[in-house]
Design a protein around this motif. Structure first.
Motif, short mmCIF file in Angstrom:
data_model
loop_
_atom_site.label_atom_id
_atom_site.label_comp_id
_atom_site.label_asym_id
_atom_site.label_seq_id
_atom_site.Cartn_x
_atom_site.Cartn_y
_atom_site.Cartn_z
N THR A 1 0.82 -1.05 -0.19
CA THR A 1 0.04 -0.06 0.20
C THR A 1 0.76 1.40 0.03
OG1 THR A 1 -1.69 -1.07 1.32
CG2 THR A 1 -1.79 1.48 1.32
N ASP A 2 0.44 2.05 -1.10
CA ASP A 2 1.39 3.48 -1.20
C ASP A 2 2.85 3.10 -1.07
OD1 ASP A 2 -1.02 4.97 -1.19
OD2 ASP A 2 -1.00 5.04 0.93
N GLY A 3 3.35 2.10 -1.74
CA GLY A 3 4.61 1.81 -1.80
C GLY A 3 5.47 1.05 -0.66
N LYS A 4 4.69 0.59 0.35
CA LYS A 4 5.12 -0.07 1.47
C LYS A 4 4.49 -1.39 1.77
CE LYS A 4 5.28 0.83 6.27
NZ LYS A 4 7.04 0.52 6.72
N PRO A 5 5.45 -2.51 1.97
CA PRO A 5 4.83 -3.61 2.40
C PRO A 5 4.09 -3.52 3.83
CG PRO A 5 7.03 -3.91 1.81
CD PRO A 5 6.73 -2.32 2.18
N VAL A 6 2.76 -3.76 3.64
CA VAL A 6 1.88 -3.73 4.89
C VAL A 6 1.67 -5.16 5.44
CG1 VAL A 6 0.97 -1.56 4.35
CG2 VAL A 6 -0.31 -3.58 3.68
N ALA B 1 12.29 -5.23 13.39
CA ALA B 1 13.50 -5.07 12.39
C ALA B 1 13.47 -4.08 11.41
CB ALA B 1 14.02 -6.48 11.84
N GLN B 2 14.62 -3.76 10.73
CA GLN B 2 14.50 -2.59 9.89
C GLN B 2 15.15 -3.13 8.66
OE1 GLN B 2 16.98 0.28 11.93
NE2 GLN B 2 15.43 1.69 11.25
N MET B 3 14.57 -2.85 7.32
CA MET B 3 15.11 -3.14 6.06
C MET B 3 15.33 -2.00 5.60
SD MET B 3 13.54 -6.11 3.55
CE MET B 3 14.43 -6.46 1.96
N VAL B 4 16.58 -1.55 5.00
CA VAL B 4 16.87 -0.24 4.51
C VAL B 4 17.72 -0.18 3.41
CG1 VAL B 4 16.32 0.88 6.67
CG2 VAL B 4 18.77 0.02 6.12
N VAL B 5 17.90 0.65 2.69
CA VAL B 5 18.73 0.97 1.45
C VAL B 5 20.07 1.00 1.80
CG1 VAL B 5 19.32 2.20 -0.67
CG2 VAL B 5 16.86 1.81 -0.02
N PHE B 6 21.08 0.13 1.25
CA PHE B 6 22.41 0.06 1.70
C PHE B 6 23.05 1.43 1.99
CE2 PHE B 6 26.93 -0.90 1.40
CZ PHE B 6 26.99 -2.21 2.04
N SER C 1 21.76 4.51 1.74
CA SER C 1 21.33 5.76 2.23
C SER C 1 20.50 5.65 3.54
CB SER C 1 19.98 6.31 1.26
OG SER C 1 18.94 5.27 1.14
N GLY C 2 20.22 4.14 3.82
CA GLY C 2 19.46 4.12 5.11
C GLY C 2 17.84 4.47 5.14
N GLU C 3 17.42 4.59 3.98
CA GLU C 3 16.05 4.75 3.81
C GLU C 3 15.23 3.64 3.58
OE1 GLU C 3 14.33 8.06 3.57
OE2 GLU C 3 16.39 8.80 4.29
N PRO C 4 14.16 3.60 4.00
CA PRO C 4 13.42 2.51 3.73
C PRO C 4 13.20 2.03 2.42
CG PRO C 4 12.22 4.11 5.35
CD PRO C 4 13.30 4.62 4.79
N MET C 5 13.06 0.51 2.35
CA MET C 5 12.77 0.26 0.87
C MET C 5 11.55 0.41 0.48
SD MET C 5 15.44 -2.03 -0.34
CE MET C 5 15.01 -3.53 -0.91
N ARG C 6 11.28 1.08 -0.95
CA ARG C 6 9.96 1.24 -1.43
C ARG C 6 9.60 0.28 -2.51
NH1 ARG C 6 6.89 4.15 1.35
NH2 ARG C 6 5.95 5.05 -0.40
N ASN D 1 15.75 -4.27 -7.12
CA ASN D 1 16.00 -3.57 -5.85
C ASN D 1 17.46 -2.88 -5.69
OD1 ASN D 1 13.61 -4.11 -4.44
ND2 ASN D 1 14.25 -6.10 -4.12
N PRO D 2 17.60 -1.75 -4.84
CA PRO D 2 18.88 -1.25 -4.54
C PRO D 2 19.50 -2.35 -3.56
CG PRO D 2 17.46 -0.09 -3.53
CD PRO D 2 16.58 -0.91 -4.20
N TRP D 3 21.05 -2.08 -3.33
CA TRP D 3 21.30 -3.05 -2.16
C TRP D 3 20.61 -2.65 -0.95
CZ3 TRP D 3 27.29 -2.61 -2.96
CH2 TRP D 3 27.67 -3.45 -4.44
N PHE D 4 20.51 -3.60 0.06
CA PHE D 4 19.95 -3.45 1.22
C PHE D 4 20.60 -4.02 2.52
CE2 PHE D 4 17.62 -6.79 -0.78
CZ PHE D 4 17.60 -7.81 0.27
N ILE D 5 20.44 -3.82 3.52
CA ILE D 5 20.54 -4.35 4.74
C ILE D 5 19.39 -4.59 5.62
CG2 ILE D 5 21.70 -4.11 7.03
CD1 ILE D 5 24.18 -2.61 5.67
N VAL D 6 19.27 -5.78 6.00
CA VAL D 6 18.29 -6.13 7.18
C VAL D 6 18.61 -6.28 8.65
CG1 VAL D 6 16.04 -7.72 7.87
CG2 VAL D 6 17.06 -7.40 5.45
#
Length: 280
Positions: free
Chosen positions: A106-111, A246-251, A253-258, A266-271
């Protein structure tokens, strides 16, 4: 949300049981244009899931479905995002580390996320509102809940009551999970950095979305991914991980994955597990 969650769980388990039947045969392997493997299990799982989810009325984007242009997708507010068989390489290797992934975006975010592990008969599921859960021997338990006198809300309540709430206690030894089939030097460098901070670091290889589930569950503190993945590979796992705190963010920038980007890569990421402070 409970009705949609139950619908997704039922679809994932039904598809997973169909995958197992093919897994036990001498199946053939084809290849997509990018040389990634494709089996009858991928297409059969896709068919089953779509058949069960399309009644909800939301658009469906699946790895094994028609890849719709962004001009059509960009108007979607809420939609299903599927990987009917995540880890086809692991399926072909017959190591059991493959999953069925269903996410609601929803709105680019997994809910909401549902991940079923057919060989282990283990289910992970979660919503942002109600948290994340893990249940073993779930196919048998789900069948026991399918009775005429129980609606889907009651069935979800009973599933949650019988499941383990995530995260579970973490191991004392700092644990990193990495890709079994796509290891990179960047991940090796991250592990070396972590060893300087934490001493002995345990690196566990795993396949498919199980890596994200391991962080959500608490079995690992970190999952860095410095290789290519697609949106359907990660959406269900992200919903479950975030529901577990937990958090799952872009490697970088630290921004949430969209999700539902023009480019579905996907960009590289870290969970990162709850309480883990790690910046690259």
């Amino acid at each position: 949300m409970e009705t949609l969650l139950y619908q997704a769980i039922e679809a994932a388990i039904t598809a997973g049981q169909a995958i197992l039947k093919i897994y036990e045969t001498d199946f053939t392997v084809a290849h997509k244009p990018d040389q990634s493997p494709l089996t009858l299990a991928d297409s059969e799982s896709h068919r089953i899931i779509v058949e069960r989810l399309e009644t909800a009325g939301f658009p469906i984007l699946s790895e094994e479905g028609r890849q719709l242009p962004y001009q059509e997708r960009q108007a979607w507010n809420t939609f299903w995002l599927l990987d009917p068989l995540d880890g086809t390489k692991e399926f072909v290797k017959r190591n059991g580390e493959f999953t069925v992934n269903i996410a609601l975006i929803t709105d680019g975010k997994p809910v909401m996320g549902v991940i079923y592990v057919p060989v282990a008969d283990v289910l992970y599921f979660g919503t942002i509102e109600n948290g994340a859960y893990k249940m073993a021997t779930v196919a048998e338990r789900l069948m026991a809940l399918v009775t005429p006198d129980k609606d889907k809300h009651q069935r979800i309540s009973e599933l949650c009551a019988a499941a383990e709430r995530l995260p579970l206690p973490s191991p004392e030894r700092f644990t990193v999970v990495g890709s079994r089939s796509h290891s990179t030097p960047d991940v090796d460098a991250i592990v070396e950095t972590l060893k300087k901070r934490h001493g002995d670091v345990n690196l566990i290889p795993a396949g498919s979305s199980l890596k994200i589930c391991m962080v959500a569950e608490g079995r690992a503190q970190l999952y860095p991914r410095t290789g290519p993945t697609m949106e359907w590979d990660t959406a269900a796992g992200q919903a479950i991980a975030e529901a577990a705190g937990a958090q799952m963010v872009v490697f970088d920038s630290g921004e949430p994955m969209r999700y539902n980007k023009e480019n579905l890569l996907n960009p590289w990421f870290i969970v990162k597990a709850r309480g883990i402070d790690f910046d690259v």
